[in-house]
Write a protein that holds these residues in place. Sequence first.
Motif, PDB file in Angstrom:
ATOM      1  N   ALA A  70       8.042   0.602  -6.399  1.00 59.51           N
ATOM      2  CA  ALA A  70       6.958   0.165  -7.275  1.00 59.51           C
ATOM      3  C   ALA A  70       6.922  -1.358  -7.331  1.00 59.51           C
ATOM      4  CB  ALA A  70       7.155   0.740  -8.677  1.00 59.51           C
ATOM      5  N   ASN A  71       5.823  -1.846  -7.832  1.00 59.32           N
ATOM      6  CA  ASN A  71       5.617  -3.269  -8.068  1.00 59.32           C
ATOM      7  C   ASN A  71       5.555  -4.100  -6.787  1.00 59.32           C
ATOM      8  OD1 ASN A  71       5.549  -2.849 -10.898  1.00 59.32           O
ATOM      9  ND2 ASN A  71       7.775  -2.749 -10.900  1.00 59.32           N
ATOM     10  N   PHE A  72       4.999  -3.491  -5.722  1.00 60.79           N
ATOM     11  CA  PHE A  72       4.714  -4.244  -4.516  1.00 60.79           C
ATOM     12  C   PHE A  72       3.405  -4.998  -4.727  1.00 60.79           C
ATOM     13  CE2 PHE A  72       7.246  -0.689  -2.851  1.00 60.79           C
ATOM     14  CZ  PHE A  72       8.226  -1.399  -2.172  1.00 60.79           C
ATOM     15  N   GLU A  73       3.266  -6.157  -4.116  1.00 59.89           N
ATOM     16  CA  GLU A  73       2.027  -6.925  -4.239  1.00 59.89           C
ATOM     17  C   GLU A  73       0.878  -6.160  -3.601  1.00 59.89           C
ATOM     18  OE1 GLU A  73       2.250 -10.942  -2.817  1.00 59.89           O
ATOM     19  OE2 GLU A  73       4.233 -11.211  -3.703  1.00 59.89           O
ATOM     20  N   SER A  74      -0.279  -6.207  -4.259  1.00 60.31           N
ATOM     21  CA  SER A  74      -1.468  -5.547  -3.748  1.00 60.31           C
ATOM     22  C   SER A  74      -2.691  -6.387  -4.078  1.00 60.31           C
ATOM     23  CB  SER A  74      -1.626  -4.161  -4.380  1.00 60.31           C
ATOM     24  OG  SER A  74      -2.892  -3.619  -4.092  1.00 60.31           O
ATOM     25  N   GLU A  75      -3.509  -6.643  -3.063  1.00 62.69           N
ATOM     26  CA  GLU A  75      -4.730  -7.409  -3.300  1.00 62.69           C
ATOM     27  C   GLU A  75      -5.694  -6.629  -4.191  1.00 62.69           C
ATOM     28  OE1 GLU A  75      -6.480  -8.762   0.331  1.00 62.69           O
ATOM     29  OE2 GLU A  75      -4.602  -9.628   1.037  1.00 62.69           O
ATOM     30  N   LYS A  76      -5.759  -5.297  -4.011  1.00 61.64           N
ATOM     31  CA  LYS A  76      -6.701  -4.465  -4.767  1.00 61.64           C
ATOM     32  C   LYS A  76      -6.217  -4.155  -6.173  1.00 61.64           C
ATOM     33  CE  LYS A  76      -8.632  -2.118  -0.757  1.00 61.64           C
ATOM     34  NZ  LYS A  76      -8.792  -0.852  -0.073  1.00 61.64           N
ATOM     35  N   LEU A  77      -4.926  -3.828  -6.309  1.00 66.99           N
ATOM     36  CA  LEU A  77      -4.409  -3.364  -7.593  1.00 66.99           C
ATOM     37  C   LEU A  77      -3.586  -4.402  -8.347  1.00 66.99           C
ATOM     38  CD1 LEU A  77      -3.176   0.169  -6.445  1.00 66.99           C
ATOM     39  CD2 LEU A  77      -5.292  -0.366  -7.644  1.00 66.99           C
ATOM     40  N   GLY A  78      -3.227  -5.482  -7.694  1.00 64.88           N
ATOM     41  CA  GLY A  78      -2.318  -6.448  -8.288  1.00 64.88           C
ATOM     42  C   GLY A  78      -0.881  -6.033  -8.049  1.00 64.88           C
ATOM     43  N   SER A  79      -0.564  -4.808  -8.453  1.00 64.31           N
ATOM     44  CA  SER A  79       0.762  -4.234  -8.268  1.00 64.31           C
ATOM     45  C   SER A  79       0.584  -2.772  -7.879  1.00 64.31           C
ATOM     46  CB  SER A  79       1.546  -4.343  -9.572  1.00 64.31           C
ATOM     47  OG  SER A  79       2.760  -3.647  -9.500  1.00 64.31           O
ATOM     48  N   LYS A  80       1.292  -2.350  -6.847  1.00 60.76           N
ATOM     49  CA  LYS A  80       1.128  -0.964  -6.393  1.00 60.76           C
ATOM     50  C   LYS A  80       2.477  -0.310  -6.165  1.00 60.76           C
ATOM     51  CE  LYS A  80       1.022  -1.695  -1.409  1.00 60.76           C
ATOM     52  NZ  LYS A  80       0.322  -1.436  -0.161  1.00 60.76           N
ATOM     53  N   ALA A  81       2.418   1.010  -6.062  1.00 62.24           N
ATOM     54  CA  ALA A  81       3.603   1.801  -5.727  1.00 62.24           C
ATOM     55  C   ALA A  81       3.322   2.532  -4.425  1.00 62.24           C
ATOM     56  CB  ALA A  81       3.909   2.792  -6.844  1.00 62.24           C
ATOM     57  N   ILE A  82       4.392   2.998  -3.800  1.00 54.65           N
ATOM     58  CA  ILE A  82       4.285   3.705  -2.534  1.00 54.65           C
ATOM     59  C   ILE A  82       5.333   4.819  -2.514  1.00 54.65           C
ATOM     60  CG2 ILE A  82       5.857   2.124  -1.363  1.00 54.65           C
ATOM     61  CD1 ILE A  82       4.122   2.413   1.141  1.00 54.65           C
ATOM     62  N   ILE A  83       4.977   5.934  -1.873  1.00 54.64           N
ATOM     63  CA  ILE A  83       5.911   7.053  -1.706  1.00 54.64           C
ATOM     64  C   ILE A  83       5.902   7.431  -0.235  1.00 54.64           C
ATOM     65  CG2 ILE A  83       6.460   9.448  -2.306  1.00 54.64           C
ATOM     66  CD1 ILE A  83       4.830   9.029  -4.901  1.00 54.64           C
ATOM     67  N   LYS A  84       7.092   7.572   0.350  1.00 52.16           N
ATOM     68  CA  LYS A  84       7.217   8.014   1.741  1.00 52.16           C
ATOM     69  C   LYS A  84       8.020   9.303   1.762  1.00 52.16           C
ATOM     70  CE  LYS A  84       6.837   3.564   3.998  1.00 52.16           C
ATOM     71  NZ  LYS A  84       7.288   2.777   5.142  1.00 52.16           N
ATOM     72  N   LEU A  85       7.447  10.327   2.403  1.00 55.27           N
ATOM     73  CA  LEU A  85       8.084  11.639   2.449  1.00 55.27           C
ATOM     74  C   LEU A  85       8.306  12.039   3.902  1.00 55.27           C
ATOM     75  CD1 LEU A  85       5.402  12.204   0.115  1.00 55.27           C
ATOM     76  CD2 LEU A  85       7.427  13.416  -0.571  1.00 55.27           C
ATOM     77  N   SER A  86       9.556  12.199   4.293  1.00 53.92           N
ATOM     78  CA  SER A  86       9.867  12.609   5.657  1.00 53.92           C
ATOM     79  C   SER A  86       9.585  14.088   5.839  1.00 53.92           C
ATOM     80  CB  SER A  86      11.342  12.347   5.975  1.00 53.92           C
ATOM     81  OG  SER A  86      11.584  10.969   6.058  1.00 53.92           O
ATOM     82  N   ASP A  87       8.882  14.391   6.930  1.00 57.11           N
ATOM     83  CA  ASP A  87       8.605  15.774   7.331  1.00 57.11           C
ATOM     84  C   ASP A  87       7.855  16.583   6.275  1.00 57.11           C
ATOM     85  OD1 ASP A  87       9.910  15.412   9.859  1.00 57.11           O
ATOM     86  OD2 ASP A  87      11.824  15.549   8.794  1.00 57.11           O
ATOM     87  N   VAL A  88       7.030  15.920   5.472  1.00 59.47           N
ATOM     88  CA  VAL A  88       6.208  16.594   4.465  1.00 59.47           C
ATOM     89  C   VAL A  88       4.748  16.253   4.738  1.00 59.47           C
ATOM     90  CG1 VAL A  88       5.634  16.759   2.007  1.00 59.47           C
ATOM     91  CG2 VAL A  88       8.018  16.528   2.709  1.00 59.47           C
ATOM     92  N   PHE A  89       3.923  17.302   4.756  1.00 55.19           N
ATOM     93  CA  PHE A  89       2.487  17.131   4.965  1.00 55.19           C
ATOM     94  C   PHE A  89       1.776  17.959   3.908  1.00 55.19           C
ATOM     95  CE2 PHE A  89       4.708  16.632   8.955  1.00 55.19           C
ATOM     96  CZ  PHE A  89       4.239  15.405   9.390  1.00 55.19           C
ATOM     97  N   PHE A  90       0.745  17.389   3.281  1.00 56.37           N
ATOM     98  CA  PHE A  90       0.057  18.041   2.181  1.00 56.37           C
ATOM     99  C   PHE A  90      -1.297  18.593   2.612  1.00 56.37           C
ATOM    100  CE2 PHE A  90       2.767  14.876   0.127  1.00 56.37           C
ATOM    101  CZ  PHE A  90       3.364  15.629  -0.864  1.00 56.37           C
TER     102      PHE A  90
END
Length: 176
Positions: A70-90
């Motif tokens: 969380a709290n990565f710099e983002s031009e659109k949101l100001g601060s953003k989060a990210i989730i990475k899931l190995s071998d998971v597809f929705f």
Amino acid sequence: WCLYTPGYHFTYSKPQIDTTMNDHLTKKLKLKVSAINNGTVIDHIPSDNLFKVISILGLQKMKTQITFGANFESEKLGSKAIIKLSDVFFEDDEINKISLIARNAKLNIIRDYEVVEKRVVEVPDKVIGIVKCFNPKCITNNEEITTHFTVISKNPLDLKCKYCEKITHEHQMVIK
């Protein structure tokens, strides 16, 4: 570089820097969270909603590798989060649940470390078991009954309860 040899003059030569760095390498240098071989990356989540997204998708129950930040710099949101899931597809209906709290979220499908597909989450037509009905007299707030809403407006978000037929507006929404 400065070379000094006793009895001789100083010699200065500027280090050689390759200025033809391609975009691919530039992107790799900016990488703050390790890459995954195959799986799904959910990006552009508002930082404040990261753990709500984890809960809605039931990620805490998964046994696969999950990386989040969380709290990565983002031009659109100001601060953003990210989730990475190995071998998971929705499936679309699974992932679209998060659109209630992360409307700008983007999905990147990864195969062999490359993005092969990009998707944007969309508000689903039905919302089941995620949002609490704002009506305190609704049966779902007084008995063990799963909430069930029909989306009557996507922007602003308005949900109509199947049981009491009251409208829960976006600003009244409480995620269970």
